[in-house]
Every structure is written in structure tokens, then in C-alpha cells.
Design a protein around this motif. Structure first.
Motif, PDB file in Angstrom:
ATOM      1  N   PRO B   9       2.380   9.816  -7.342  1.00  0.00           N
ATOM      2  CA  PRO B   9       1.072  10.351  -7.719  1.00  0.00           C
ATOM      3  C   PRO B   9       0.204  10.446  -6.461  1.00  0.00           C
ATOM      4  O   PRO B   9       0.058   9.448  -5.761  1.00  0.00           O
ATOM      5  N   ALA B  10      -0.305  11.634  -6.185  1.00  0.00           N
ATOM      6  CA  ALA B  10      -1.127  11.916  -4.994  1.00  0.00           C
ATOM      7  C   ALA B  10      -0.340  12.079  -3.697  1.00  0.00           C
ATOM      8  O   ALA B  10      -0.911  12.034  -2.615  1.00  0.00           O
ATOM      9  N   SER B  11       0.980  12.287  -3.807  1.00  0.00           N
ATOM     10  CA  SER B  11       1.685  12.852  -2.653  1.00  0.00           C
ATOM     11  C   SER B  11       1.106  14.250  -2.477  1.00  0.00           C
ATOM     12  O   SER B  11       0.804  14.919  -3.469  1.00  0.00           O
ATOM     13  N   ASN B  12       0.926  14.718  -1.236  1.00  0.00           N
ATOM     14  CA  ASN B  12       0.438  16.097  -1.091  1.00  0.00           C
ATOM     15  C   ASN B  12       1.211  16.905  -0.043  1.00  0.00           C
ATOM     16  O   ASN B  12       0.849  18.031   0.253  1.00  0.00           O
ATOM     17  N   CYS B  13       2.263  16.320   0.526  1.00  0.00           N
ATOM     18  CA  CYS B  13       3.088  17.086   1.459  1.00  0.00           C
ATOM     19  C   CYS B  13       4.495  17.240   0.918  1.00  0.00           C
ATOM     20  O   CYS B  13       5.419  17.595   1.658  1.00  0.00           O
ATOM     21  N   TYR B  53      -1.208   6.888  -4.915  1.00  0.00           N
ATOM     22  CA  TYR B  53      -2.054   5.931  -5.644  1.00  0.00           C
ATOM     23  C   TYR B  53      -3.439   5.801  -4.992  1.00  0.00           C
ATOM     24  O   TYR B  53      -4.046   4.720  -5.013  1.00  0.00           O
ATOM     25  N   GLY B  54      -3.917   6.891  -4.383  1.00  0.00           N
ATOM     26  CA  GLY B  54      -5.251   6.861  -3.800  1.00  0.00           C
ATOM     27  C   GLY B  54      -5.420   5.834  -2.690  1.00  0.00           C
ATOM     28  O   GLY B  54      -6.530   5.430  -2.392  1.00  0.00           O
ATOM     29  N   ASP B  55      -4.295   5.419  -2.070  1.00  0.00           N
ATOM     30  CA  ASP B  55      -4.340   4.373  -1.030  1.00  0.00           C
ATOM     31  C   ASP B  55      -4.910   3.064  -1.567  1.00  0.00           C
ATOM     32  O   ASP B  55      -5.425   2.240  -0.801  1.00  0.00           O
ATOM     33  N   GLY B  60       0.173   2.912   0.857  1.00  0.00           N
ATOM     34  CA  GLY B  60       1.610   2.772   0.621  1.00  0.00           C
ATOM     35  C   GLY B  60       2.010   1.559  -0.190  1.00  0.00           C
ATOM     36  O   GLY B  60       3.167   1.441  -0.599  1.00  0.00           O
ATOM     37  N   ALA B  61       1.066   0.638  -0.439  1.00  0.00           N
ATOM     38  CA  ALA B  61       1.427  -0.633  -1.093  1.00  0.00           C
ATOM     39  C   ALA B  61       1.926  -0.436  -2.516  1.00  0.00           C
ATOM     40  O   ALA B  61       2.922  -1.031  -2.926  1.00  0.00           O
ATOM     41  N   MET B  62       1.209   0.395  -3.271  1.00  0.00           N
ATOM     42  CA  MET B  62       1.602   0.583  -4.671  1.00  0.00           C
ATOM     43  C   MET B  62       2.887   1.408  -4.750  1.00  0.00           C
ATOM     44  O   MET B  62       3.796   1.088  -5.518  1.00  0.00           O
TER      45      MET B  62
END
Lengths: 80, 221
Positions: B9-13, B53-55, B60-62
Motif C-alpha cells: 500500500p502506497a508503493s508508487n514506483c 504504509y505512509g512511512d 519500511g518498518a511496516m
């Protein structure tokens, strides 16, 4: 039990946000604010009623997710 | 050659990575949603850039704890090439596949521009298309790209030749100008800059196309 976890950057790890906050405080006239560091607090409620067991459980959470040992320290407070 | 791109979720590349992989292999990659627990048959896995995950908590933690990552870690440990670009690099460190961590940029600014990288080591599948010491131009676009590790780890990365790319003009305060490192087995690469954004003259460059072509050829050998 309730748990309160404080996560802070290890000393020696650059904290540019802390530095920016320090700069802003100086701008507001708080010239003596020094070594400002920013961290985070995570609070939660647990079903566990034994304090030692609750602490052990939260320790496990910190190791697995809540803190990154490469750059962060954490401390745990448990209360009823 | 079969490739996979993991989509968080929220990958954009992810779609840019898919276009780059299709250009290099002739076949579109499998797009694998983070909630999956199994990977399709694959010879190369890409963790794309973005703000998964919106950082939240840490960049990257989530994502590093999402269901598909157990399969990715297993694949990586079995020797399949895995690359993490930008947020993908952050996810690889959070998942323990690469050492160190990516902190907030030293200058606090979000850095979004093309940077020049020096190829430090071309003796791996990741940079075999390039000469050692040559420079390539890849864009960066990140807020948390400041590579950090303790001195022993940095010394080990240096002595084992695991620093693959270094910034010529460090944009984010990264330790030892590190832009990209690999694991000790040489099959996992984390890279802050975006090779998938320079795969055609129309996009301003082709160094990224060379990167993917070289990687696919080396991984197929």
C-alpha cells in the motif's frame, strides 16, 4: 495492564529534526535549549495482568517491530 | 526470465519498475500484492520505491513485516536475486536482509534530483554492465536516504566490496557516501536512487536501462 514505550535515537545518531527544533527554540528566545532530541511514545493496553509478563511481552514487541536496534533505544513503563 | 514486483500500500514506483523489467526481459513481471503469502515462480524480485504504509513508525518498518516478506526473505536466502529501490532499500534493512538503516536526510530536505553515482564494484550481478569507477546518472527522490551503520559494519562493507554504488556528491549525509550496498552472498541489493526512472532518452537518460539489462543478463547466467 497499560504499557508506555519511549523510543529515542541512540546517542551519536544524527537527529536533524531535533536540531531543527533546537534552532526554532533559539529563534523564540529559548537560547539555553541544548542537545534537543526528538523521539516517540507508543501507548497500549494489554490483557496481561502480571507486570513482569506484560513487560516481557512488550520487550518482544520492541525487538520485533516497535524499535530498530540499529538506530534506536527504548524504555518501557508498565502500569495498572 | 521470470520477474516479480511486490506492491505494498502506497508503493508508487511499482509500475515504473514493471516497465523497466518488461523492457529488459521482454515479459511483464508478476505484480504481487503485499498480503499474498507466496511468490510465483520467479528469478528476480523487485521491492519498488514509494512510501509504503505512509512511512508509519519508520520508513519500511511496516512493509518489512507484511505477509509476502516472509516469502521474499526465504527466496533471498535461497539465492534468488532481490533488489530494493528507495523504499525497497529501507524495507530490506528493516527485514534484516541488509545491514544498517536509512535515517532522515541530514539536511532535512526531501531530495528530488538526478545524482551521479560511481560504480565501486562491478564484480556482482548488480553492476556487471558497468566498468569499475565509471559514473552513472540516476534520479533520487527521498526523505530518508541517509545510510547509517556502526563503524565495524561500514568497515566490513568496504573490505568485502559490498558497496556497489557511491554518491559522487552526497545529497543526504549517507555514511561513506553510500548509495547502494549488497548482502554478503551477493544476491540482495539495496539502492536509494531510481534506475527505473531513466530507461529511455524520453525520460532523460538510459543508464537505468543498462542497469536492468545487465542485471537480467547476469542473473540469467
Amino acid at each position: 495492564m497499560k504499557a508506555r514505550i519511549t523510543v529515542t535515537l541512540k546517542s551519536g545518531v544524527l537527529d536533524p529534526q531535533g536540531k531543527a527544533i533546537e534552532g526554532a527554540l533559539h529563534g523564540l528566545g529559548f537560547a539555553d535549549a541544548a542537545n534537543v532530541r526528538q523521539g516517540k511514545i507508543i501507548e497500549m493496553k494489554l490483557d496481561e495482568t502480571n507486570e513482569a509478563a506484560a513487560r516481557a511481552r512488550v520487550e518482544d514487541m520492541c525487538r520485533k517491530l516497535l524499535a530498530n536496534p540499529v538506530m534506536e533505544n527504548y524504555s518501557i513503563e508498565i502500569s495498572a | 526470465m521470470k520477474t516479480s514486483v511486490i506492491v505494498f500500500p502506497a508503493s508508487n514506483c511499482d509500475r515504473d519498475a514493471a516497465v523497466a523489467l518488461e523492457q529488459a526481459t521482454g515479459k511483464p513481471p508478476a505484480m504481487v500484492w503485499h498480503a499474498e503469502t507466496d511468490l510465483p515462480d520467479t528469478d528476480l524480485v523487485v521491492l519498488p520505491g514509494g512510501f509504503s504504509y505512509g512511512d508509519y513508525l519508520r520508513s519500511g518498518a511496516m512493509a518489512a513485516r507484511s505477509p509476502i516478506m516472509r516469502a521474499v526473505v526465504e527466496k533471498a536466502k535461497s539465492g534468488t536475486p532481490v533488489i530494493g529501490i528507495c523504499n525497497g532499500f529501507q524495507i530490506l534493512t528493516e527485514a534484516g536482509l541488509l545491514p544498517g538503516a536509512l535515517l532522515r536526510n541530514a539536511g532535512l530536505n526531501f531530495v528530488c534530483r538526478t545524482v551521479t553515482l560511481k560504480v565501486e564494484n562491478n564484480q556482482s550481478i548488480f553492476a556487471s554492465a558497468f566498468e569499475k569507477g565509471q559514473t552513472v546518472d540516476f534520479p533520487v527522490a527521498h526523505h530518508d536516504g541517509n545510510y547509517f551503520a556502526d563503524k565495524e559494519t561500514l568497515d566490513r562493507l568496504e573490505s568485502e566490496g559490498r558497496i556497489v554504488f557511491r554518491y559522487v556528491d552526497n545529497p543526504n549525509g549517507s555514511a561513506r557516501d553510500i548509495a547502494g550496498i549488497m548482502n554478503d552472498a551477493g544476491n540482495v541489493l539495496g539502492l536509494m536512487p531510481h534506475p527505473e526512472r531513466v530507461i529511455s532518452p524520453l525520460l532523460g537518460g538510459v543508464d537505468g536501462a543498462l542497469f536492468f539489462k545487465g542485471l537480467v543478463e547476469a542473473a540469467a547466467r
